[in-house]
Design a protein around this motif. Structure first.
Motif, PDB file in Angstrom:
ATOM      1  N   ASN A  64       0.844  -1.192   0.000  1.00 55.44           N
ATOM      2  CA  ASN A  64       0.000   0.000   0.000  1.00 55.44           C
ATOM      3  C   ASN A  64       0.883   1.247   0.000  1.00 55.44           C
ATOM      4  N   PRO A  65       0.880   2.032  -1.084  1.00 55.33           N
ATOM      5  CA  PRO A  65       1.749   3.212  -1.146  1.00 55.33           C
ATOM      6  C   PRO A  65       1.314   4.356  -0.238  1.00 55.33           C
ATOM      7  N   THR A  66       0.126   4.274   0.339  1.00 53.65           N
ATOM      8  CA  THR A  66      -0.330   5.337   1.234  1.00 53.65           C
ATOM      9  C   THR A  66      -0.113   4.996   2.704  1.00 53.65           C
ATOM     10  N   SER A  67       0.396   3.788   2.980  1.00 50.96           N
ATOM     11  CA  SER A  67       0.589   3.412   4.380  1.00 50.96           C
ATOM     12  C   SER A  67       1.668   4.281   5.011  1.00 50.96           C
ATOM     13  N   ARG A  68       1.458   4.604   6.286  1.00 49.91           N
ATOM     14  CA  ARG A  68       2.374   5.413   7.095  1.00 49.91           C
ATOM     15  C   ARG A  68       2.463   6.874   6.636  1.00 49.91           C
ATOM     16  N   ILE A  69       1.603   7.263   5.684  1.00 50.26           N
ATOM     17  CA  ILE A  69       1.493   8.685   5.352  1.00 50.26           C
ATOM     18  C   ILE A  69       0.404   9.257   6.247  1.00 50.26           C
ATOM     19  N   LYS A  70       0.776  10.137   7.138  1.00 52.93           N
ATOM     20  CA  LYS A  70      -0.171  10.628   8.131  1.00 52.93           C
ATOM     21  C   LYS A  70      -1.195  11.559   7.496  1.00 52.93           C
ATOM     22  N   VAL A  71      -2.435  11.268   7.804  1.00 54.44           N
ATOM     23  CA  VAL A  71      -3.507  12.158   7.353  1.00 54.44           C
ATOM     24  C   VAL A  71      -3.412  13.472   8.103  1.00 54.44           C
ATOM     25  N   GLY A  72      -3.127  13.383   9.405  1.00 48.46           N
ATOM     26  CA  GLY A  72      -2.999  14.592  10.208  1.00 48.46           C
ATOM     27  C   GLY A  72      -4.351  15.119  10.643  1.00 48.46           C
ATOM     28  N   GLN A  73      -4.335  15.982  11.606  1.00 46.96           N
ATOM     29  CA  GLN A  73      -5.558  16.601  12.119  1.00 46.96           C
ATOM     30  C   GLN A  73      -5.812  17.883  11.348  1.00 46.96           C
ATOM     31  N   TYR A  74      -6.884  17.910  10.615  1.00 50.83           N
ATOM     32  CA  TYR A  74      -7.199  19.110   9.834  1.00 50.83           C
ATOM     33  C   TYR A  74      -7.672  20.217  10.764  1.00 50.83           C
ATOM     34  N   GLN A  75      -7.057  21.361  10.626  1.00 47.75           N
ATOM     35  CA  GLN A  75      -7.415  22.500  11.463  1.00 47.75           C
ATOM     36  C   GLN A  75      -8.541  23.296  10.797  1.00 47.75           C
ATOM     37  N   TYR A  76      -9.711  23.169  11.360  1.00 44.91           N
ATOM     38  CA  TYR A  76     -10.854  23.872  10.799  1.00 44.91           C
ATOM     39  C   TYR A  76     -10.785  25.361  11.145  1.00 44.91           C
ATOM     40  N   ALA A  77     -11.186  26.176  10.195  1.00 51.11           N
ATOM     41  CA  ALA A  77     -11.222  27.612  10.434  1.00 51.11           C
ATOM     42  C   ALA A  77     -12.383  27.945  11.367  1.00 51.11           C
ATOM     43  N   VAL A  78     -12.278  29.093  12.017  1.00 53.50           N
ATOM     44  CA  VAL A  78     -13.350  29.549  12.901  1.00 53.50           C
ATOM     45  C   VAL A  78     -14.569  29.912  12.044  1.00 53.50           C
ATOM     46  N   LEU A  79     -15.705  29.349  12.373  1.00 53.55           N
ATOM     47  CA  LEU A  79     -16.927  29.669  11.648  1.00 53.55           C
ATOM     48  C   LEU A  79     -17.282  31.137  11.842  1.00 53.55           C
ATOM     49  N   GLN A  80     -17.760  31.752  10.776  1.00 54.49           N
ATOM     50  CA  GLN A  80     -18.155  33.153  10.836  1.00 54.49           C
ATOM     51  C   GLN A  80     -19.661  33.265  10.651  1.00 54.49           C
ATOM     52  N   PRO A  81     -20.321  34.096  11.457  1.00 56.00           N
ATOM     53  CA  PRO A  81     -21.779  34.247  11.315  1.00 56.00           C
ATOM     54  C   PRO A  81     -22.135  35.001  10.042  1.00 56.00           C
ATOM     55  N   LEU A  82     -23.323  34.726   9.532  1.00 54.50           N
ATOM     56  CA  LEU A  82     -23.840  35.482   8.391  1.00 54.50           C
ATOM     57  C   LEU A  82     -24.150  36.907   8.821  1.00 54.50           C
ATOM     58  N   ILE A  83     -24.032  37.825   7.886  1.00 56.75           N
ATOM     59  CA  ILE A  83     -24.401  39.209   8.186  1.00 56.75           C
ATOM     60  C   ILE A  83     -25.865  39.421   7.796  1.00 56.75           C
ATOM     61  N   PRO A  84     -26.537  40.411   8.403  1.00 59.08           N
ATOM     62  CA  PRO A  84     -27.982  40.602   8.144  1.00 59.08           C
ATOM     63  C   PRO A  84     -28.326  40.761   6.668  1.00 59.08           C
ATOM     64  N   GLU A  85     -27.465  41.446   5.905  1.00 51.32           N
ATOM     65  CA  GLU A  85     -27.766  41.645   4.488  1.00 51.32           C
ATOM     66  C   GLU A  85     -27.848  40.322   3.736  1.00 51.32           C
ATOM     67  N   GLN A  86     -26.987  39.393   4.077  1.00 51.52           N
ATOM     68  CA  GLN A  86     -26.993  38.086   3.421  1.00 51.52           C
ATOM     69  C   GLN A  86     -28.274  37.326   3.736  1.00 51.52           C
ATOM     70  N   VAL A  87     -28.682  37.370   4.985  1.00 52.74           N
ATOM     71  CA  VAL A  87     -29.924  36.695   5.389  1.00 52.74           C
ATOM     72  C   VAL A  87     -31.124  37.359   4.728  1.00 52.74           C
ATOM     73  N   ASN A  88     -31.117  38.696   4.673  1.00 56.74           N
ATOM     74  CA  ASN A  88     -32.251  39.417   4.085  1.00 56.74           C
ATOM     75  C   ASN A  88     -32.430  39.073   2.609  1.00 56.74           C
ATOM     76  N   ARG A  89     -31.315  38.891   1.891  1.00 56.66           N
ATOM     77  CA  ARG A  89     -31.430  38.539   0.470  1.00 56.66           C
ATOM     78  C   ARG A  89     -32.058  37.159   0.307  1.00 56.66           C
ATOM     79  N   SER A  90     -31.735  36.240   1.191  1.00 60.38           N
ATOM     80  CA  SER A  90     -32.338  34.911   1.119  1.00 60.38           C
ATOM     81  C   SER A  90     -33.814  34.958   1.476  1.00 60.38           C
ATOM     82  N   VAL A  91     -34.154  35.786   2.460  1.00 57.63           N
ATOM     83  CA  VAL A  91     -35.566  35.947   2.828  1.00 57.63           C
ATOM     84  C   VAL A  91     -36.351  36.496   1.646  1.00 57.63           C
TER      85      VAL A  91
END
Length: 403
Positions: A218-245
């Motif tokens: 297996n050529p992928t053995s011992r290749i570490k996937v690693g812990q993916y660092q997720y970015a901090v989630l950002q809230p939607l702004i009112p204008e974005q929500v209003n356009r969807s409404v």
């Protein structure tokens, strides 16, 4: 009298089978016992599923097309009747439903999975293509030591390994020729989430290949996937929500928007909601097995939709909460595509609104993953992700206040 179909009947029929495409009303044998039985079953299905008069008439005409000259013991195949029924603008699905009830229909249409798989394998070296096809089918159908995966998982895995396989197909004929160095060289071109996701999919492919004795190591053995660092989630702004409404212009779209934005319901969960999941009297709704209280906004939008539903499809027998012109005469749920369509192209999609609702709860009630898990039924890892993002946002807001 309606004219005969202009389609050349010789192009789609097997030798010795009835010529459905040459149907004309004068050729119908109304005393045909098979047609009489079919019409009786069609009547029962129409009553059970709320077919309107137009559909009933069209189905009866379609049955006359396919059952004229029918011989007991024959099977009527989808490939034989699709073209002539469509040429006469008759409903294929409803007609074949009756034939299925009679036990004389064979669905030989090509599944969408087969078309998708053939397209995704295009361009691969023949040996790699054959091996990857076996792997994909094992994911899709399961195997002696594995259960079938969800269709979405199969789709993601093959799409993620495809770029690497196309590159390796230029110099390799089989998976066994792919070396560890080639895997590492390819991964160096990727970063962050893309590296993480493609390595996970490649490990699945080569682990299966090793188990199936298609590769030596297996050529992928011992290749570490690693812990993916997720970015901090950002809230939607009112204008974005209003356009969807503003984009939600129908009773169904407004209800769907509320279910995602207020109750954090996924599109698939919204599509599977049944009428029995709604308890108007006690102001509550069951979403994915969890009872949610109905706020004033959702209750109003729900009542508006139910009134629209009653007026638009008074005879429907479909028990799903959300229905449309295609599903009102059936028992199946509305598609995810239809449910998501009004928000397509918006920044605040249904998925973003769902995520924003989780984040809002974590900010208002405090970044407590146990609370989020209890309210929304999230797993531990997901709840912690929302809590960590909320904590980071609260800390950023506090720092800005002290400057």
């Amino acid at each position: 009298m309606a004219p005969e179909s202009p389609i050349d009947s010789a192009t789609a029929l097997r030798a010795g089978q009835p010529d459905y495409q040459r149907f004309a009303p004068k050729t119908v044998d109304l005393s045909n016992p098979w047609l009489a039985w079919a019409k009786y079953l069609a009547y029962r299905l129409a009553e059970a599923r709320g077919w309107g008069g137009t559909i009933r008439f069209a189905v009866n005409r379609g049955l006359a097309v396919v059952l004229t000259g029918y011989v007991e013991g024959d099977l009527i195949r989808h490939s034989e009747v699709f073209t002539p029924l469509r040429a006469l603008d008759l409903p294929v699905g409803h007609t074949t439903t009756v034939l299925e009830e009679m036990g004389i229909f064979e669905d030989d249409s090509e599944p969408s999975f087969e078309r998708w798989l053939a397209a995704r394998l295009e361009g691969l070296a023949p040996g790699i293509r054959a091996e990857v096809e076996r792997w994909t089918r094992t994911l899709h159908d399961g195997g002696p030591r594995s259960l079938p995966r969800q269709p979405g998982t199969v789709w993601l895995y093959l799409n993620r390994v495809r770029p690497a396989l196309l590159e390796w197909s230029d110099r390799c004929d089989h998976l066994r020729e792919v070396t560890r160095d080639e895997v590492l060289a390819y991964l160096k071109t990727l970063h962050g989430r893309h590296r993480h996701e493609q390595l996970v999919a490649l490990r699945s492919l080569f682990t299966w290949a090793k188990r199936a004795s298609l590769i030596f190591r297996n050529p992928t053995s011992r290749i570490k996937v690693g812990q993916y660092q997720y970015a901090v989630l950002q809230p939607l702004i009112p204008e974005q929500v209003n356009r969807s409404v503003a984009a939600a212009t129908t009773p169904a779209a407004r209800l769907v928007l509320a279910l995602a934005a207020v109750h954090a319901a996924r599109v698939a969960q919204i599509g599977t909601l049944k009428l029995d999941d709604v308890d108007i009297g006690n102001r509550r709704m069951t979403i994915a097995g969890r009872v949610r209280p109905l706020d004033d906004l959702t209750l109003k939008l729900l009542l508006d939709w139910l009134e629209h539903r009653r007026k638009r499809w008074p005879n429907t027998a479909n028990l799903h909460l959300l229905i449309n012109n295609q599903t009102a005469t059936k028992t199946s749920r509305a598609s995810n595509h239809w449910i998501s369509a009004p928000m397509r192209g918006q920044t605040a999609t249904l998925e973003r609104l769902r995520v924003d609702r989780h984040l809002e709860e974590a900010i208002i009630q405090g970044p407590d993953p146990l609370h989020l898990a209890e309210v929304f039924g999230l797993d531990e890892k997901t709840a912690m992700y929302y809590a960590d993002s909320a904590r980071a946002l609260l800390e950023q807001a506090a720092e800005l206040q002290h400057r």
